[in-house]
Design a protein around this motif. Structure first.
Motif, PDB file in Angstrom:
ATOM      1  N   PHE A  99       0.861  -1.176   0.000  1.00 45.97           N
ATOM      2  CA  PHE A  99       0.000   0.000   0.000  1.00 45.97           C
ATOM      3  C   PHE A  99       0.895   1.222   0.000  1.00 45.97           C
TER       4      PHE A  99
ATOM      5  N   THR B  13       2.189   2.123  14.575  1.00 45.53           N
ATOM      6  CA  THR B  13       1.740   1.272  13.473  1.00 45.53           C
ATOM      7  C   THR B  13       0.401   0.618  13.812  1.00 45.53           C
ATOM      8  N   ALA B  14      -0.237   0.077  12.792  1.00 46.18           N
ATOM      9  CA  ALA B  14      -1.474  -0.671  13.002  1.00 46.18           C
ATOM     10  C   ALA B  14      -1.217  -1.887  13.881  1.00 46.18           C
ATOM     11  N   SER B  15      -0.022  -2.453  13.784  1.00 49.32           N
ATOM     12  CA  SER B  15       0.296  -3.609  14.610  1.00 49.32           C
ATOM     13  C   SER B  15       0.183  -3.251  16.092  1.00 49.32           C
TER      14      SER B  15
ATOM     15  N   HIS C  22      -4.778  -9.456   8.411  1.00 52.68           N
ATOM     16  CA  HIS C  22      -3.344  -9.157   8.446  1.00 52.68           C
ATOM     17  C   HIS C  22      -2.643  -9.965   9.538  1.00 52.68           C
TER      18      HIS C  22
ATOM     19  N   THR D 245     -11.834  -6.981   8.996  1.00 53.28           N
ATOM     20  CA  THR D 245     -10.948  -6.169   8.161  1.00 53.28           C
ATOM     21  C   THR D 245     -11.774  -5.394   7.139  1.00 53.28           C
TER      22      THR D 245
ATOM     23  N   GLY E 217     -10.959  -3.516   4.091  1.00 56.31           N
ATOM     24  CA  GLY E 217      -9.849  -3.224   3.176  1.00 56.31           C
ATOM     25  C   GLY E 217      -8.717  -4.200   3.459  1.00 56.31           C
TER      26      GLY E 217
ATOM     27  N   THR F  26      -5.492  -6.674   3.113  1.00 55.32           N
ATOM     28  CA  THR F  26      -4.182  -6.341   2.571  1.00 55.32           C
ATOM     29  C   THR F  26      -3.986  -6.896   1.164  1.00 55.32           C
TER      30      THR F  26
ATOM     31  N   ALA G  25      -6.732  -0.321   8.396  1.00 58.78           N
ATOM     32  CA  ALA G  25      -5.443   0.373   8.364  1.00 58.78           C
ATOM     33  C   ALA G  25      -5.259   1.128   7.054  1.00 58.78           C
ATOM     34  N   TYR G  26      -5.606   0.453   5.953  1.00 58.93           N
ATOM     35  CA  TYR G  26      -5.463   1.125   4.661  1.00 58.93           C
ATOM     36  C   TYR G  26      -6.739   1.893   4.273  1.00 58.93           C
TER      37      TYR G  26
ATOM     38  N   ASN H 237      -4.552   3.906   9.438  1.00 64.65           N
ATOM     39  CA  ASN H 237      -3.183   4.426   9.362  1.00 64.65           C
ATOM     40  C   ASN H 237      -3.097   5.670   8.478  1.00 64.65           C
TER      41      ASN H 237
ATOM     42  N   HIS I  96      -0.463   6.972   7.891  1.00 71.18           N
ATOM     43  CA  HIS I  96       0.788   6.782   7.124  1.00 71.18           C
ATOM     44  C   HIS I  96       0.589   5.866   5.928  1.00 71.18           C
ATOM     45  N   LYS I  97      -0.635   5.468   5.658  1.00 71.94           N
ATOM     46  CA  LYS I  97      -0.862   4.784   4.384  1.00 71.94           C
ATOM     47  C   LYS I  97      -1.506   5.749   3.390  1.00 71.94           C
TER      48      LYS I  97
HETATM   49  C1  LIG Z   1      -0.807  -2.386   6.486  1.00 74.17           C
HETATM   50  C2  LIG Z   1      -1.794  -3.112   7.282  1.00 74.17           C
HETATM   51  C3  LIG Z   1      -1.515  -3.504   8.600  1.00 74.17           C
HETATM   52  C4  LIG Z   1      -0.176  -3.318   9.258  1.00 74.17           C
HETATM   53  O1  LIG Z   1       0.202  -1.997   9.317  1.00 74.17           O
HETATM   54  P1  LIG Z   1       1.478  -1.515  10.136  1.00 74.17           P
HETATM   55  O2  LIG Z   1       1.166  -0.088  10.400  1.00 74.17           O
HETATM   56  O3  LIG Z   1       2.655  -1.721   9.256  1.00 74.17           O
HETATM   57  O4  LIG Z   1       1.559  -2.321  11.382  1.00 74.17           O
HETATM   58  C5  LIG Z   1      -2.524  -4.117   9.302  1.00 74.17           C
HETATM   59  N1  LIG Z   1      -3.727  -4.362   8.751  1.00 74.17           N
HETATM   60  C6  LIG Z   1      -4.013  -4.021   7.499  1.00 74.17           C
HETATM   61  C7  LIG Z   1      -5.380  -4.297   6.948  1.00 74.17           C
HETATM   62  C8  LIG Z   1      -3.059  -3.391   6.714  1.00 74.17           C
HETATM   63  O5  LIG Z   1      -3.353  -3.049   5.455  1.00 74.17           O
END
Ligand SMILES: *Cc1c(COP(=O)(O)O)cnc(C)c1O
Length: 485
Positions: free
Chosen positions: A92, A151-153, A195, A248, A250, A252, A279-280, A306, A308-309
């Motif tokens: 992404f 981060t999403a993590s 993810h 989820t 969206g 990955t 996240a995305y 996120n 940052h995405k």
């Molecule tokens: C990118 C992504 C994550 C992980 O994101 P980080 O910020 O790198 O931890 C988790 N879940 C989904 C759906 C993602 O697209």
């Protein structure tokens, strides 16, 4: 007593040097961002090459900033994979926007350490306000509490820590989980498309990876709610304790959107914490015409998105919202004597809601980004990226020998080349993997792959601020050429 002697070298570098080099660097950065296409998207280095180009030991004596900056082009740039390149279509996208970079610069200079409210009132309050702006722009409930993580993590880990804390009678915070025969297995559910950060959170929390249960998805990669229901009921019957579902929005691989409203209903019936991982794609809720796919999200207990995405904020910046800040606080609040303050009952300290004590001033760059683009500006950019993805999907669908492998729900296109007569999956995988290699070797674009239903799948993920139609067209031209090679 005499004062300690002042060494010849002491204190910071002179501020005149800062000004001179900051100006020089501003120029260097503008040049870089103005022409990322000078570089191959993927760093053209072999493993170990960057390390080998660096001295074995730190410099014994001070070096000049001039010498250090001169090494940016020589040492640093060859090892850079260009996430800012308009031909970056892998994973992404993540763009360093001008306002985001400026926000980072100021944040580094102010060097705020958010421990308690009083160690940086502006950090705490701007984080509340900017995550609130974003929440409102996405049409989420106003009472949701927001915080920023790296981060999403991390956001998902914290959300699941709160989920584990919700039933206080388990007393896991005090007694832990090991060696307890009174604790049932605590189960977390997510789809087979979720993810890997969900597994990692479950592992880190000591729940055991076997208790991260992957639920089958349907033909369009959405979690099958009938399968989820059956699994939850079977687990209850077996004496286990369903704890949380991660939906989820969206995914990955293909940006599929789990049926969140139905999942929410099931969670409500069984008392499960519902964490939404967007996240995305979560930012798409800022588009009124796209909101329908998020219907039911307001019933989630927590959500990660996120910036940052797909929100043009440089790495790193993730938002976690929850409607149970009290539970998150119960999970993490721990105030040693030296951190007690007189305002602690009226002012927000984010360390009460997180396993981290200190935090950096991430809200500043988000504030820069949200203000510098504005809601309308962000919406326009998101719409453009979705339109580019739809355009690419039209090209692919119309071309003999090529096929789409998933619906385009956001800005990612999943597809492959299938020459007439080739039906063997292993042969198709080799063929498409070779196409990917050739295309990426061009240095002009960078694509990544996934597997959907066991089928090797190429992806074009659009979301870079600098991507225009001509870049997508170039990727498509390179793909077709590579398929004929
Ligand atoms: C990118 C992504 C994550 C992980 O994101 P980080 O910020 O790198 O931890 C988790 N879940 C989904 C759906 C993602 O697209």
């Amino acid at each position: 007593m005499s004062a300690p002697p002042r060494p010849a070298e002491h204190g910071d570098l002179p501020l005149e040097e800062f000004e001179r080099h900051a100006t020089q660097l501003a120029h260097w950065i503008a040049t870089y961002l103005g022409s990322p296409e000078r570089y191959a998207v993927l760093a053209p280095v072999a493993p170990g090459a960057v390390a080998a180009s660096l001295p074995a030991a730190m410099p014994p004596e001070a070096e000049s900033l001039d010498a250090i900056l001169a090494d940016l082009d020589r040492v640093v740039m060859p090892g850079v994979t260009h996430w800012n390149h308009p031909g970056f279509f892998a994973y992404f996208a993540n763009t360093a926007s001008v306002p985001g970079i400026l926000g980072e610069l100021v944040s580094a200079a102010l060097n705020q350490v958010g421990i308690l409210w009083r160690t940086s009132p502006v950090l705490a309050e701007m984080e509340q306000v900017t995550t609130g702006w974003l929440r409102d722009a996405m049409g989420l409930p106003r009472e949701w509490f927001g915080m920023l993580t790296d981060t999403a993590s991390t956001s998902t880990l914290q959300a699941l820590a709160a989920a584990r804390e919700r039933d206080a009678t388990l007393d896991i915070r005090e007694r832990g989980m090991a060696g307890r025969s009174d604790l049932p297995a605590l189960r977390v559910y997510c789809s087979d498309q979720a993810h890997s950060s969900v597994d990692k959170a479950v592992i880190t929390l000591g729940l055991g990876r076997a208790n991260c249960v992957r639920i089958a998805s349907d033909g369009a990669q959405r979690m099958r709610v009938d399968a989820l229901r059956a699994q939850v009921e079977a687990d209850v019957a077996a004496g286990m304790r369903p704890m949380a579902v991660v939906a989820t929005l969206g995914t990955t691989s293909s940006t599929a959107v789990d049926p969140i409203a139905e999942i929410a209903a099931l969670c409500e019936r069984h008392g499960l914490w519902l964490h939404a991982d967007a996240a995305y794609g979560g930012v798409l809720a800022m588009l009124p015409e796209r909101r329908a796919m998020f219907a039911g999200l307001e019933r989630a207990d927590s959500l990660v998105v996120n910036p940052h995405k797909w929100l043009f904020t440089p790495m790193d910046c993730s938002v976690l919202w929850t409607r149970h800040p009290d539970v998150l606080r119960r999970a993490f609040s721990l105030t040693p004597e030296y951190l007690r303050t007189r305002e602690q009952d009226v002012a927000l300290s984010y360390s009460d809601y997180s396993f981290q004590l200190g935090r950096r001033f991430r809200a500043l760059k988000l504030w820069f980004v949200l203000r510098a683009f504005g809601l309308a500006g962000i919406q326009a950019r998101l719409r453009f990226h979705c339109a580019l993805a739809e355009r690419a999907a039209e090209w692919i669908a119309a071309e003999p020998g090529w096929e789409l492998l998933a619906p385009v729900t956001m800005s990612v296109v999943c597809f492959r080349h299938r020459p007439t007569g080739v039906v063997d999956e292993a042969a198709l995988e080799r063929h498409n993997a070779a196409i990917l290699e050739r295309v990426n070797a061009s240095g002009r674009v960078f694509l990544s792959h996934t597997k959907l239903d066991g089928r090797y799948t190429l992806r074009i993920a659009i979301g870079n601020l600098r991507t225009e139609e001509r870049h997508v067209a170039e990727a498509w031209r390179l793909l077709r050429e590579a398929a004929q090679a």
